[in-house]
Design a protein around this motif. Structure first.
Motif, PDB file in Angstrom:
ATOM      1  N   GLU A   1      -3.846  -6.115   0.792  1.00 15.80           N
ATOM      2  CA  GLU A   1      -4.790  -4.992   0.861  1.00 15.80           C
ATOM      3  C   GLU A   1      -6.207  -5.461   0.615  1.00 15.80           C
ATOM      4  OE1 GLU A   1      -2.169  -4.932  -1.160  1.00 15.80           O
ATOM      5  OE2 GLU A   1      -0.823  -3.405  -0.348  1.00 15.80           O
TER       6      GLU A   1
ATOM      7  N   LYS B   1      -3.369   2.318  -0.001  1.00 19.75           N
ATOM      8  CA  LYS B   1      -2.148   1.506  -0.127  1.00 19.75           C
ATOM      9  C   LYS B   1      -2.132   0.765  -1.449  1.00 19.75           C
ATOM     10  CE  LYS B   1       1.509  -0.607   1.530  1.00 19.75           C
ATOM     11  NZ  LYS B   1       1.333  -1.751   2.411  1.00 19.75           N
TER      12      LYS B   1
ATOM     13  N   LEU C   1      -0.372  -0.734   7.432  1.00 23.28           N
ATOM     14  CA  LEU C   1      -0.594  -0.273   6.071  1.00 23.28           C
ATOM     15  C   LEU C   1       0.258   0.940   5.713  1.00 23.28           C
ATOM     16  CD1 LEU C   1      -4.424  -0.701   5.715  1.00 23.28           C
ATOM     17  CD2 LEU C   1      -2.694  -1.831   4.409  1.00 23.28           C
TER      18      LEU C   1
ATOM     19  N   ASN D   1       5.269   9.515   4.934  1.00 20.79           N
ATOM     20  CA  ASN D   1       3.808   9.519   4.932  1.00 20.79           C
ATOM     21  C   ASN D   1       3.236  10.845   5.415  1.00 20.79           C
ATOM     22  OD1 ASN D   1       1.372   8.791   7.064  1.00 20.79           O
ATOM     23  ND2 ASN D   1       1.119   7.951   5.021  1.00 20.79           N
TER      24      ASN D   1
END
Lengths: 100, 163
Positions: A4, A51, B47, B125
């Motif tokens: 990330e 994230k 991601l 999600n």
């Protein structure tokens, strides 16, 4: 190094290259494309932060950024077309006054 | 494997960004920007943000790109060709400032520590984003619809022909 953090570095590069495009471009349409690059960089940073921290609020903010991008491109391209119709040119250094 | 996907997507993204910055023809610039958008949608999928990847494809790659192409077709081509390229002196002046700011922000990101909440999202999600959007962020969502309405009225007023 987590992945990330690498994506956050990519997003900073994307934002700064959009700023570089805003500084150096001559044509008004390509200048607007560079502002879209800056907005995409902000989106990428928000999602990768999300994230890392483990929530969904960054994605909600990225959704609002998408909304602002759609509004910005409608108004910006409308202004480009209006400037061209009034004046007949569309370079970024020739627009020095806002009215006739 | 994760770093392999990261390398592929980021190299694709960087090549398209340089194309967006330095190509001369505006149509080529818009095609390079479409490539940037596709790469960013891939990064969102990587991601784990599937909803934003789909919205990126729908809003950017369909609506905004088509709008740019539409505006290019309404402007006469010789006027577009007249002002292409970049300012050389401003580019040389801007590079050190942007390099310094990139190094500063990258140093802060690499050396700083991030607040990590130990929250684990168990739902999918799209489900969790939708729940957050329609409970905690309901008022900004409505304000976003007002922004879109204002932009629509403004674009109609700007694009109107003078009588």
């Amino acid at each position: 190094m987590r992945i990330e953090i690498a994506y956050i570095l990519i997003s900073i590069f994307l934002f700064l290259s959009g700023l570089f495009g805003v500084i150096i471009r001559k044509n008004l349409i390509t200048l607007l494309v560079s502002t879209e690059l800056m907005l995409n960089g902000v989106n990428l940073g928000l999602v990768s932060m999300d994230k890392m921290v483990g929530g969904v609020e960054g994605q909600v903010f990225a959704l609002f950024v998408l909304t602002v991008a759609a509004a910005e491109v409608a108004i910006g391209l409308g202004l480009v077309v209006a400037i061209f119709r009034l004046r007949g040119y569309e370079s970024s250094f020739e627009i020095t006054q806002l009215r006739d | 494997m994760e770093w392999l996907i990261f390398g592929f997507l980021s190299i694709w993204l960087l090549v398209s960004v340089f194309g967006t910055l330095f190509l001369k023809n505006p149509v080529h610039v818009i095609l390079a920007f479409l490539s940037v958008i596709l790469a960013i949608a891939g990064i969102f999928l990587h991601l784990g943000a599937e909803l934003l990847a789909g919205l990126q494809l729908i809003i950017y790659a369909v609506a905004i790109i088509v709008f740019y192409v539409l505006v290019i077709t309404t402007i006469p081509w010789e006027k577009v060709k007249k002002f292409e390229g970049i300012y050389k002196r401003e580019a040389l002046l801007a590079v050190p400032f942007l390099l310094i700011s990139f190094l500063t922000i990258a140093y802060m990101v690499l050396k700083g520590s991030f607040a990590v909440s130990g929250r684990v999202i168990r739902e999918g999600n799209i489900q969790s984003v939708g729940k957050t959007l329609f409970t905690n962020y309901l008022f900004p969502f409505e304000v976003a619809s007002v922004i879109l309405l204002t932009a629509m009225i403004g674009a109609i007023l700007l694009g109107r022909k003078e009588e």
